[in-house]
Design an enzyme around this catalytic site. Structure first.
Site, short mmCIF file in Angstrom:
data_model
loop_
_atom_site.label_atom_id
_atom_site.label_comp_id
_atom_site.label_asym_id
_atom_site.label_seq_id
_atom_site.Cartn_x
_atom_site.Cartn_y
_atom_site.Cartn_z
N ASP A 42 0.81 -1.21 0.00
CA ASP A 42 0.00 0.00 0.00
C ASP A 42 0.85 1.27 0.00
O ASP A 42 1.63 1.49 0.94
CB ASP A 42 -0.89 -0.03 1.25
CG ASP A 42 -2.16 0.79 1.08
OD1 ASP A 42 -2.18 1.65 0.20
OD2 ASP A 42 -3.12 0.54 1.82
N CYS A 80 -6.36 3.64 -3.70
CA CYS A 80 -6.52 2.27 -3.18
C CYS A 80 -7.67 1.50 -3.82
O CYS A 80 -7.46 0.47 -4.46
CB CYS A 80 -6.73 2.32 -1.67
SG CYS A 80 -5.41 3.15 -0.76
N LYS A 134 -5.79 -6.00 3.72
CA LYS A 134 -6.70 -4.87 3.53
C LYS A 134 -7.65 -5.10 2.35
O LYS A 134 -7.21 -5.32 1.23
CB LYS A 134 -5.86 -3.61 3.31
CG LYS A 134 -6.63 -2.38 2.85
CD LYS A 134 -5.70 -1.20 2.67
CE LYS A 134 -6.35 -0.09 1.87
NZ LYS A 134 -5.49 1.09 1.73
N HIS A 136 -10.83 -2.91 1.49
CA HIS A 136 -11.13 -1.57 0.94
C HIS A 136 -11.95 -1.59 -0.35
O HIS A 136 -11.75 -0.78 -1.25
CB HIS A 136 -9.84 -0.76 0.74
CG HIS A 136 -10.09 0.72 0.79
ND1 HIS A 136 -9.13 1.65 0.49
CD2 HIS A 136 -11.20 1.42 1.10
CE1 HIS A 136 -9.62 2.87 0.62
NE2 HIS A 136 -10.88 2.75 0.99
N ASP A 286 -0.13 -0.61 -4.89
CA ASP A 286 -1.48 -0.28 -5.37
C ASP A 286 -1.56 1.10 -6.01
O ASP A 286 -2.49 1.39 -6.75
CB ASP A 286 -2.51 -0.41 -4.24
CG ASP A 286 -2.33 0.62 -3.14
OD1 ASP A 286 -1.22 1.21 -3.03
OD2 ASP A 286 -3.28 0.84 -2.37
N ASN A 287 -0.59 1.97 -5.72
CA ASN A 287 -0.53 3.30 -6.33
C ASN A 287 0.82 3.92 -6.00
O ASN A 287 1.64 3.31 -5.31
CB ASN A 287 -1.68 4.20 -5.87
CG ASN A 287 -1.92 4.22 -4.38
OD1 ASN A 287 -2.95 3.76 -3.89
ND2 ASN A 287 -0.96 4.74 -3.62
N LYS A 304 0.77 9.98 -5.36
CA LYS A 304 -0.50 9.29 -5.14
C LYS A 304 -1.66 10.24 -5.39
O LYS A 304 -1.57 11.43 -5.12
CB LYS A 304 -0.55 8.77 -3.70
CG LYS A 304 -1.89 8.17 -3.28
CD LYS A 304 -1.88 7.77 -1.83
CE LYS A 304 -3.27 7.27 -1.42
NZ LYS A 304 -3.30 6.78 -0.03
#
Length: 555
Positions: A42, A80, A134, A136, A286-287, A304
């Site tokens: 993350d 995310c 996670k 989300h 994820d980013n 981000k």
């Protein structure tokens, strides 16, 4: 009673044959269906890994990447939920209604239930599926939970972030709750105050230890909370980075080191329990990183939550003994939607046409160095985010309203419209000690706030320094037409208002499902009526019995 006698030799022969047959079948199964471990980290920035020149030490990650295939033209989404939704469905945000922002804890929203997920397809192919970490992707009703979307087991958090030790998260004043789950219940019994990265790794290793790798293929989705804020880490990891003067960067670096140690421990467990030789490990952020909380995407532009390269170009690699060309770099275009068809095909699953995938099977491009079938990426079209003051149809040649935030990659070309997000170049260790406008040393590129359209040749200019939109208007027009074509296929945005029923105070202090649709409410009403009816019958029977007893006494 008739007793049938069978010679011992025949019985033994039958048993041996059956045993050999089962061993042979499991060995064949082991050889054709690989175990799949997908590690999603993350907010790790493009620069925040040793092999990209970082001052952060990541020996385990570097080793896996060096012995596998580094994805050096790999893209995700800038936030995310969008990245996770595209991983799970193989579909662009415009096709799931998640074009805008993230799924918030207080919204009655989740990954639309009509979308088939990656774990569902792998289950159909015979896999046992586990998720650790996670989620989300929404939880407002029970059907949105991981165990309802294809995972046999789930251990982790439902929200986007939270305290690494207490697992509490606040979404505003008076909206605080606990967020650690085992299956579909709060994991109070599992919570021993352990640091999140270590706790999730321990759980993942426990899953490996309790599964027979020779009997059934395994899919493990390990979605770490790290290295998302808040910046929390055991003190011993901080000692390694005393030389970093910026405290924010120092804490962040320590968190990455702890993550790297976790990856090492997981890899050792794969070898120890007999998975490794038949496993495909995918590693992905994820980013992009967030500089204000320690991340770095240098020398990429942006961060981000932006559509500059720093927000969407990710750290990624594949490690597996099954790769044909190990120790190489894949420079073919790869996108996070591609994992769905790639992994399902590797797993010998089926890909029906009605899945309407936006992803491609890129295994041959990764494993053998062949050309990627992907030639373009729709980074996104967000019709709600229209903040470009000078954006207009005129600026988009009558083909596109450039007030809309959108980004498209076709071949070497990248087009952005609207407001792509914070656009600076931020070197490591300089954030939070200098003003935003001075963060890229002497590389002062004029930021024209009146602009609403940019064109870059990303292959020649990966750092997005030279806007070519005025020089190549014919390329701009072609790409605007392509955006318009994509937009015709978009579904309405799902971004509902906050629902006060989501408050954990109404759910025993735990973040969890709160919403009941008409069907749920009807079922609950029917159950309540049934219980009331049973209760009434019991009271009537008790009363009737009491009356009969009273009459007997009177007689």
């Amino acid at each position: 009673m008739l007793v049938v006698w069978v010679p011992t030799v025949l019985v033994l022969g039958f048993v041996i044959a059956q045993t050999w047959s089962s061993v042979h079948m499991s060995w064949e199964n082991r050889g054709t269906q690989p175990h799949i471990v997908f590690i999603l980290v993350d907010d790790q920035g493009f620069r925040d890994v040793g092999y990209h020149g970082s001052e952060i030490k990541t020996p385990a990650i570097d080793r896996l990447a060096a012995q596998g295939v580094k994805l050096e033209n790999y893209y995700v989404q800038p936030l995310c939920s969008p990245s996770r939704s595209q991983l799970m469905t193989g579909r662009y945000q415009i096709h799931t209604g998640l074009q805008h922002s993230i799924i918030r804890a207080t919204q009655p929203n989740c990954l639309p239930l009509e979308n088939v997920t990656l774990p569902q397809k792998l289950k159909q192919a015979g896999y046992t599926t586990h998720m650790v970490g996670k989620w989300h992707l929404g939880f407002y009703k029970r059907g949105c939970l991981p165990t309802q979307r294809g995972f046999d087991t789930f251990f982790g958090s439902l929200l986007g972030s939270g305290d690494y030790y207490s697992h509490y998260k606040c979404e505003g004043t008076g909206m605080c709750g606990y967020d650690l789950y085992e299956g579909e219940e709060a994991a109070w019994d599992q919570d021993h105050g352990m640091y999140s990265t270590m706790m999730l790794t321990r759980k993942a290793i426990s899953i490996l230890a309790n599964h027979d790798p020779n009997q059934k293929p395994l899919f493990l989705y390990l979605a770490y909370q790290a290295v998302h804020s808040p910046l929390q880490v055991p003190a011993r990891y901080l000692e390694r980075y005393k030389g970093i003067p910026n405290l924010t960067r120092r804490k962040y670096a320590a968190m990455v080191s702890c993550l790297d140690e976790a990856i090492h421990n997981l890899t050792m467990a794969l070898k120890r329990y007999g998975y490794y030789d038949n496993t495909v490990i995918v590693y992905s952020s994820d980013n992009g990183g967030q500089p204000i909380v320690g991340g770095s995407n240098w020398p990429l532009r942006g961060s981000k939550a932006t559509y500059w390269e720093g927000g969407i170009k990710a750290v990624g690699f594949v490690h597996s003994p099954l790769l044909m060309n190990k120790g190489t770099k894949c420079r073919s275009l790869v996108h996070i939607t591609d994992w769905f068809p790639t992994l399902v095909t590797l797993a010998e699953g089926t890909l029906e046409e009605d899945l309407n995938l936006d992803g491609y099977d890129v295994w041959e491009a990764i494993s053998e160095g062949r050309p990627s079938p992907r030639q373009e990426i729709l980074h996104n079209i967000d019709p709600i985010y229209i903040k470009a003051k000078n954006g207009s149809w005129k600026a988009g040649y009558g083909l596109w309203n450039t007030a809309i935030q959108a980004a498209l990659r076709v071949g070497h070309w990248k087009l952005l419209t609207g407001v792509p997000g914070y656009s600076d170049w931020v070197p490591p260790q300089t954030f939070s000690t200098q003003r935003l406008t001075n963060r890229y040393h002497n590389e002062r590129i004029r930021w024209d706030r009146g602009k609403s359209l940019w064109l870059f040749n990303i292959t020649a200019d990966p750092y997005e320094r030279v806007d070519l939109s005025q020089r190549y208007p014919h390329i701009v027009k072609k790409m605007l037409m392509r955006l318009a074509q994509y937009n015709k296929t978009a579904v309405p945005v799902r971004y509902p208002a906050k629902d006060l029923r989501s408050n954990p105070q109404f759910n025993g202090g735990v973040w969890g499902p709160w919403y009941k649709d008409e069907k749920d409410e009807q079922e609950e009403e029917d159950m309540n009526n049934h219980l009331t009816e049973l209760s009434s019958k019991k009271r009537w029977k008790k009363k009737f019995k009491h009356r009969k007893l009273k009459r007997r006494v009177e007689k």
